[in-house]
Design an enzyme around this catalytic site. Sequence first.
Site, PDB file in Angstrom:
ATOM      1  N   ASP A  31      -7.081 -54.251   6.423  1.00 56.03           N
ATOM      2  CA  ASP A  31      -8.450 -53.755   6.423  1.00 56.03           C
ATOM      3  C   ASP A  31      -9.312 -54.413   7.492  1.00 56.03           C
ATOM      4  O   ASP A  31     -10.061 -53.740   8.212  1.00 56.03           O
ATOM      5  CB  ASP A  31      -9.086 -53.956   5.046  1.00 56.03           C
ATOM      6  CG  ASP A  31      -8.476 -53.056   3.985  1.00 56.03           C
ATOM      7  OD1 ASP A  31      -7.840 -52.063   4.351  1.00 56.03           O
ATOM      8  OD2 ASP A  31      -8.625 -53.367   2.794  1.00 56.03           O
ATOM      9  N   LYS A  53      -9.264   2.478  -2.082  1.00 56.75           N
ATOM     10  CA  LYS A  53      -9.525   1.821  -0.795  1.00 56.75           C
ATOM     11  C   LYS A  53     -10.899   2.246  -0.289  1.00 56.75           C
ATOM     12  O   LYS A  53     -11.204   3.438  -0.216  1.00 56.75           O
ATOM     13  CB  LYS A  53      -8.438   2.204   0.204  1.00 56.75           C
ATOM     14  CG  LYS A  53      -8.485   1.479   1.534  1.00 56.75           C
ATOM     15  CD  LYS A  53      -7.265   1.842   2.373  1.00 56.75           C
ATOM     16  CE  LYS A  53      -7.188   1.068   3.675  1.00 56.75           C
ATOM     17  NZ  LYS A  53      -5.957   1.383   4.427  1.00 56.75           N
ATOM     18  N   CYS A 100      -5.549  -3.309   2.386  1.00 60.52           N
ATOM     19  CA  CYS A 100      -5.336  -3.358   3.832  1.00 60.52           C
ATOM     20  C   CYS A 100      -6.625  -3.480   4.641  1.00 60.52           C
ATOM     21  O   CYS A 100      -7.185  -4.546   4.761  1.00 60.52           O
ATOM     22  CB  CYS A 100      -4.526  -2.139   4.278  1.00 60.52           C
ATOM     23  SG  CYS A 100      -3.715  -2.396   5.886  1.00 60.52           S
ATOM     24  N   GLU A 146       0.843  -1.203   0.000  1.00 62.77           N
ATOM     25  CA  GLU A 146       0.000   0.000   0.000  1.00 62.77           C
ATOM     26  C   GLU A 146       0.874   1.248   0.000  1.00 62.77           C
ATOM     27  O   GLU A 146       1.880   1.323   0.709  1.00 62.77           O
ATOM     28  CB  GLU A 146      -0.875  -0.058   1.261  1.00 62.77           C
ATOM     29  CG  GLU A 146      -1.833   1.091   1.454  1.00 62.77           C
ATOM     30  CD  GLU A 146      -2.668   0.927   2.723  1.00 62.77           C
ATOM     31  OE1 GLU A 146      -3.629   1.687   2.884  1.00 62.77           O
ATOM     32  OE2 GLU A 146      -2.343   0.037   3.555  1.00 62.77           O
ATOM     33  N   ASN A 184     -27.023 -63.973  10.826  1.00 62.04           N
ATOM     34  CA  ASN A 184     -28.441 -64.302  11.019  1.00 62.04           C
ATOM     35  C   ASN A 184     -28.625 -65.187  12.253  1.00 62.04           C
ATOM     36  O   ASN A 184     -29.536 -64.976  13.064  1.00 62.04           O
ATOM     37  CB  ASN A 184     -28.991 -65.028   9.798  1.00 62.04           C
ATOM     38  CG  ASN A 184     -29.110 -64.129   8.577  1.00 62.04           C
ATOM     39  OD1 ASN A 184     -29.163 -64.587   7.451  1.00 62.04           O
ATOM     40  ND2 ASN A 184     -29.162 -62.810   8.788  1.00 62.04           N
TER      41      ASN A 184
END
Length: 635
Positions: free
Chosen positions: A355, A115, A170, A46, A450
């Site tokens: 896994d 700005k 800014c 700036e 089951n």
Amino acid sequence: MKDGFIKCAVASARVKIADCHFNTQSVIQLMHQAQQKQVRLLVLPELVTSAYTCADLFLQKTLQEGCLEAIEAIVNESKKLDVLLVFGSLLVVEGNLYNCAVVVHSGVILGIVPKQHLPNYQEFYEKRWFCTPEDANREITLLGQSTWFGTRLLFQNKEIREFILACEICEDLWVPNSPSIGHALAGATVITNCSASDELVGKEEYRRNLIAMQSAKLVCAYVYSDAGQGESSTDLVFTPHNLIYENGLPLASAFGISDTLVSTEIDVQKLALERIRMQTFKPDRKAYQTISFSWKVAACDLTRPIDKAPFVPSDEANRSERCEKILMLQALGLKQRLEQTHIQSVVVGLSGGLDSTLALLVCVRAFDLLGLDRSNITAVTMPGFGTTKRTKGNAVKLANALGVALRTISIAKAVGQHFKDIGHDSAVLDVTYENSQARERTQVLMDLANKLNALVVGTGDLSELALGWATYNGDHMSMYGVNASVPKTLVRHLVKHVASKSEQTLKKVLLDVVATPVSPELLPANSDGTIKQVTEDIVGPYELHDFFLYQIVRWGFGPSKVYRLACIAFAEEYEDSFILVWLKTFYRRFFNQQFKRSCMPDGPKIGSLSLSPRGDWRMPSDASYALWKQELDLL
């Protein structure tokens, strides 16, 4: 510029207060450094033409004219360069003094952005000198050029259409309703900030957090340049802090360094694809003026970090924290399913591989959370024609160490009978030979569940789903798949994480599981009893496939870009030709095996990527990959 990569840089130019000639030379020097380094976008601080701390000198005509001469010199010097330059300067426009960002390319003043939010509190008093602009755009004449002046300007590259730049200055970033919000909603993928932020205790970290959050929220690249050495120390200290963030992630930064380029490459293609995916960015450019410019097209060398293990944090502390979070999410998913179905028992096939080990560990966590006895977890080891002593032994040791019920059910006789029933020669070690074993194991698990009024917990992981490396209606099927969105490269770390926190007996078996080659063990073992069928010898290295998966599914990149990134990330591990072979394999299998994912069981999403047909990934099973193959064939 290839693949959407744009090399950009920020720098804190060394300044002398109110010495516009010195400051101009500082800017020009950085411009030439940028050109030499193939930088296409350079952002400077700036009020860099005058310095930020000139105070009432801003109201002096001599300084105002000096800044105008500085702009002219910079514009003229830019004719020699192909750098898009954004720098700060005061400027008198139609009788008012503004704090501006000037956008210049190749001798052309593309636009001037004033700005919007002028700080006027504590150490700041900008309203003493500068005017607050109208929220509009208008054409003005500056240094003999017709250009745009306004708060709603977009700068779009003609060659890389995804590169759309907008500016704030800014304080604009620090206010609740930052201009960059409107800029991003209008289509800007790159936000620049010419800043002069003084340094205070704690401000450095706050600044980082602010820019990280803004870039993440707006799905943009945020390029921030801070004031450099030379600002007045009368009441404040200015320490350069330059930052480049992309979608919440830091790409480059430097603190306390002046006159040095901080550069990296931003990926505007990636940002644009992410916005398309999110559908929350619906550009409305009615109030915006889009200014186009051209770059000479040229590829740039990539210096930005490319993570070869995108699913696995490289930092050990972060990795441990991530592993703990993932294990808890997996366990909570299973816990909810058990509570909802009023089931208090589970069955899991335990092979002694990675896994199934992870799946069992998740079951144990879920049962502990529910306050259920671990004996209600039935681990089933089902030795077949390829089972080795190592994996079977580890399965038994693991079940005993965790205190779960263990059943050993050999599938050899059942599969042998099945071969007779369908007329298959058991000496022919083909896909029928292999898949018959996988399906028999699934039948055992389902029927045993089951019998025990239990739920079958699946073990297959995300990488296997991507490659279709599962037997349809065999290990492909379960009643709840806890590993469904955990990639193979992460499974290994999850098991190691649990091992690091376990007592010695459990730790020893878990680490041996981690060290065991990944295999479905569906073919007879070697003569010495070791695993013959090593998965990564057949489908390729999982670290490559997980990398491909992340780039293709998470970001939507095409084959050439994925290949380019992989060659850079794995340059020390694999030849380019080797990578290409397995990339082609990945695409072929990913498309051809979608039918398995279309009917995959429920399972929790735990990261940024899932292949569930009810969640992240919906794809026709008969989709053609001709376009992708065509691109692959050109590599």
